[in-house]
Scaffold this motif. Structure first.
Motif, mmCIF file in Angstrom:
data_model
loop_
_atom_site.group_PDB
_atom_site.id
_atom_site.type_symbol
_atom_site.label_atom_id
_atom_site.label_comp_id
_atom_site.label_asym_id
_atom_site.label_seq_id
_atom_site.Cartn_x
_atom_site.Cartn_y
_atom_site.Cartn_z
ATOM 1 N N PHE A 105 0.839 -1.199 0.000
ATOM 2 C CA PHE A 105 0.000 0.000 0.000
ATOM 3 C C PHE A 105 0.876 1.252 0.000
ATOM 4 N N HIS A 106 1.925 1.240 0.801
ATOM 5 C CA HIS A 106 2.789 2.405 0.919
ATOM 6 C C HIS A 106 3.491 2.708 -0.406
ATOM 7 N N GLN A 107 3.913 1.677 -1.089
ATOM 8 C CA GLN A 107 4.573 1.886 -2.383
ATOM 9 C C GLN A 107 3.628 2.551 -3.376
ATOM 10 N N ALA A 108 2.374 2.100 -3.403
ATOM 11 C CA ALA A 108 1.396 2.700 -4.312
ATOM 12 C C ALA A 108 1.181 4.173 -3.995
ATOM 13 N N LEU A 109 1.225 4.531 -2.716
ATOM 14 C CA LEU A 109 1.086 5.938 -2.327
ATOM 15 C C LEU A 109 2.311 6.744 -2.744
ATOM 16 N N LYS A 116 -4.480 8.870 -0.820
ATOM 17 C CA LYS A 116 -4.692 8.211 0.466
ATOM 18 C C LYS A 116 -5.222 6.813 0.213
ATOM 19 N N LEU A 117 -4.839 5.863 1.071
ATOM 20 C CA LEU A 117 -5.399 4.516 1.072
ATOM 21 C C LEU A 117 -5.676 4.117 2.514
ATOM 22 N N VAL A 118 -6.736 3.373 2.729
ATOM 23 C CA VAL A 118 -7.030 2.832 4.050
ATOM 24 C C VAL A 118 -6.741 1.336 4.023
ATOM 25 N N LEU A 119 -5.883 0.904 4.932
ATOM 26 C CA LEU A 119 -5.502 -0.505 5.043
ATOM 27 C C LEU A 119 -6.148 -1.097 6.289
ATOM 28 N N ALA A 120 -6.970 -2.124 6.096
ATOM 29 C CA ALA A 120 -7.660 -2.783 7.203
ATOM 30 C C ALA A 120 -7.059 -4.159 7.444
ATOM 31 N N ARG A 121 -7.265 -4.650 8.658
ATOM 32 C CA ARG A 121 -6.815 -6.001 9.001
ATOM 33 C C ARG A 121 -7.779 -6.596 10.016
ATOM 34 N N THR A 122 -7.575 -7.877 10.312
ATOM 35 C CA THR A 122 -8.402 -8.548 11.309
ATOM 36 C C THR A 122 -7.522 -9.177 12.381
ATOM 37 N N GLU A 123 -8.135 -9.477 13.496
ATOM 38 C CA GLU A 123 -7.526 -10.318 14.514
ATOM 39 C C GLU A 123 -8.581 -11.307 14.967
ATOM 40 N N GLU A 124 -8.225 -12.571 15.010
ATOM 41 C CA GLU A 124 -9.190 -13.619 15.301
ATOM 42 C C GLU A 124 -8.922 -14.227 16.672
ATOM 43 N N LEU A 125 -9.965 -14.286 17.489
ATOM 44 C CA LEU A 125 -9.827 -14.682 18.886
ATOM 45 C C LEU A 125 -10.777 -15.809 19.233
ATOM 46 N N PHE A 294 -8.208 -1.266 -5.561
ATOM 47 C CA PHE A 294 -6.900 -1.666 -5.030
ATOM 48 C C PHE A 294 -7.057 -2.403 -3.705
ATOM 49 N N ILE A 295 -7.927 -1.895 -2.839
ATOM 50 C CA ILE A 295 -8.165 -2.530 -1.545
ATOM 51 C C ILE A 295 -8.727 -3.938 -1.732
ATOM 52 N N LEU A 296 -9.714 -4.080 -2.596
ATOM 53 C CA LEU A 296 -10.328 -5.381 -2.821
ATOM 54 C C LEU A 296 -9.317 -6.389 -3.378
ATOM 55 N N GLY A 338 -5.828 5.031 7.999
ATOM 56 C CA GLY A 338 -5.543 5.762 6.773
ATOM 57 C C GLY A 338 -4.050 5.928 6.554
ATOM 58 N N LEU A 339 -3.582 5.601 5.353
ATOM 59 C CA LEU A 339 -2.171 5.712 5.009
ATOM 60 C C LEU A 339 -1.943 6.859 4.027
ATOM 61 N N LEU A 340 -0.869 7.601 4.276
ATOM 62 C CA LEU A 340 -0.342 8.577 3.330
ATOM 63 C C LEU A 340 1.097 8.180 3.032
ATOM 64 N N CYS A 341 1.735 8.911 2.135
ATOM 65 C CA CYS A 341 3.102 8.560 1.745
ATOM 66 C C CYS A 341 4.063 8.624 2.929
ATOM 67 N N ASP A 342 3.796 9.496 3.906
ATOM 68 C CA ASP A 342 4.710 9.615 5.047
ATOM 69 C C ASP A 342 4.295 8.755 6.238
ATOM 70 N N SER A 343 3.408 7.784 6.031
ATOM 71 C CA SER A 343 2.995 6.882 7.112
ATOM 72 C C SER A 343 4.129 5.947 7.507
ATOM 73 N N VAL A 344 4.127 5.560 8.786
ATOM 74 C CA VAL A 344 5.132 4.659 9.343
ATOM 75 C C VAL A 344 4.426 3.368 9.760
#
Length: 368
Positions: A105-109, A116-125, A294-296, A338-344
């Motif tokens: 995602f960061h490279q695409a930005l 801007k791109l929003v990157l989501a994830r899950t955690e399974e419990l 892109f997200i999908l 939300g990710l931007l080019c300067d996200s860490v």
């Protein structure tokens, strides 16, 4: 599984329980099909054959107003008091950091393909089986500032959320027939965790808000969302009034928020406006359709109903955030940033961890 929904508006001391009197929720393929309809809606991030828009039609729904249970001692806890097993296997998609595609995602930005791109994830419990209704009431007591909803239907499964973000609601100050088409929305983006004495912060008028310092990345991220909403409203609304940004609290997090109040044109339906607004850059990215594609293609799991929206049409619709999907003793938590080019990367990962804490506190709370 019989279909039902429960929802509680922020700061309300009652919640609404919905039960279909016949059949199952209607399945819709486009948001424009909501034009002229009444009822409770549950919409996914992106509509597919497996994730349709679900509508509990007003005319086929029985409503009951129920008092929110009073707080109990365990609700004051700030951290889970029982261990959670994160080796759940009933879901198919892994949730470890090895499967967090930040670099892609960061490279695409940085290639300027997206603002801007929003990157989501899950955690399974895995945790003790709790009745979804019990978890819903616990979330209501724990998060009075948020919209809390529980939706269960054969088509979507069982979802619980406690979300701070309005997608669209009828203006509470509309008192005359001339103002019946006045609505509100918000641009909510940027996230920081409250710690120490800042946990006393409650609203933007308090002196402690002056101690909260926002990074340029968070300010820019929120501005993208506000600008997008303003542009969308040009085609559907008149008398657009924007206020903000300002700092607002959701659980133990704060966000940057701008409020919009506007009059929906008489020739525009709510469904058509929703089609233009959803998904906003707060949960998707810019440009919208390219970011959604892109997200999908690149997120390792389907979002399904996470970062969609739900609520009673013609009253208030909220973005489906701070979600957990419930399947017996297995719980899938969803969060994004939300990710931007300067996200860490580490900072973004920690933001999702903080957001998932909202539902972990409910799942793992030890009863007294």
């Amino acid at each position: 599984m019989s279909s039902f929904a429960c929802y509680r508006f922020p700061h309300d001391n009652r919640y609404t329980s919905l039960q279909l009197t016949e059949g199952e929720p209607e399945e819709l393929s486009r948001l424009e099909q909501l034009n002229g309809r009444q009822g409770f809606v549950m919409a996914p991030f992106s509509v597919t054959a497996d994730c349709p828009i679900l509508l509990f039609p007003e005319e086929k729904t029985r409503k009951t107003l129920i008092p929110v249970p009073t707080k109990r001692p365990w609700e004051a806890q700030q951290e889970p008091s029982v261990a959670l097993d994160n080796t759940a296997t009933s879901f198919d998609h892994p949730s470890s950091k090895d499967n967090y595609p930040f670099a892609r995602f960061h490279q695409a930005l940085c290639e300027r393909r997206f603002s801007k791109l929003v990157l989501a994830r899950t955690e399974e419990l895995v945790a003790a089986i709790r009745q979804p209704q019990e978890l819903f009431e616990e979330a209501c007591a724990r998060y009075p500032r948020m919209f809390v909803a529980l939706v269960s239907a054969p088509r979507c499964g069982t979802w619980l959320m406690a979300t701070p973000e309005v997608l669209l609601k009828k203006s509470v100050s509309s008192q005359t027939s001339q103002e019946e088409n006045v609505f509100e929305t918000m641009a909510l983006a940027g996230t920081m965790k409250l710690e120490g004495e800042l946990l006393e912060f409650d609203n933007p008028s308090q002196e402690k808000v002056q101690q909260i310092r926002w990074s340029q990345k968070n300010i820019q991220e929120q501005r993208y969302v506000a600008s997008y909403i303003h542009e969308c409203l040009k085609d559907f609304a008149t008398s657009v009034d924007e206020r903000g940004p300002y700092t607002t609290r959701a659980a133990n997090l704060v966000h940057l928020r701008s409020d919009f109040r506007f009059m929906l044109r008489p020739d525009c339906g709510i469904g058509s406006l929703l089609e233009a607004l959803h998904p906003t850059p707060a949960v998707c990215g810019l440009p919208k359709e390219e970011a959604r594609a892109f997200i999908l293609d690149n997120e390792p799991m389907p979002r399904r109903y996470y970062s969609g929206f739900c609520g009673p049409l013609n009253e208030a619709l909220y973005v489906s955030l701070r979600c957990v999907q419930i399947e017996g003793d297995h719980y899938r938590l969803y969060a994004g940033g939300g990710l931007l080019c300067d996200s860490v990367e580490q900072q973004e990962w920690e933001e999702t961890e903080a957001k998932m804490q909202t539902m972990k506190l409910c799942i793992a709370t030890k009863r007294m």
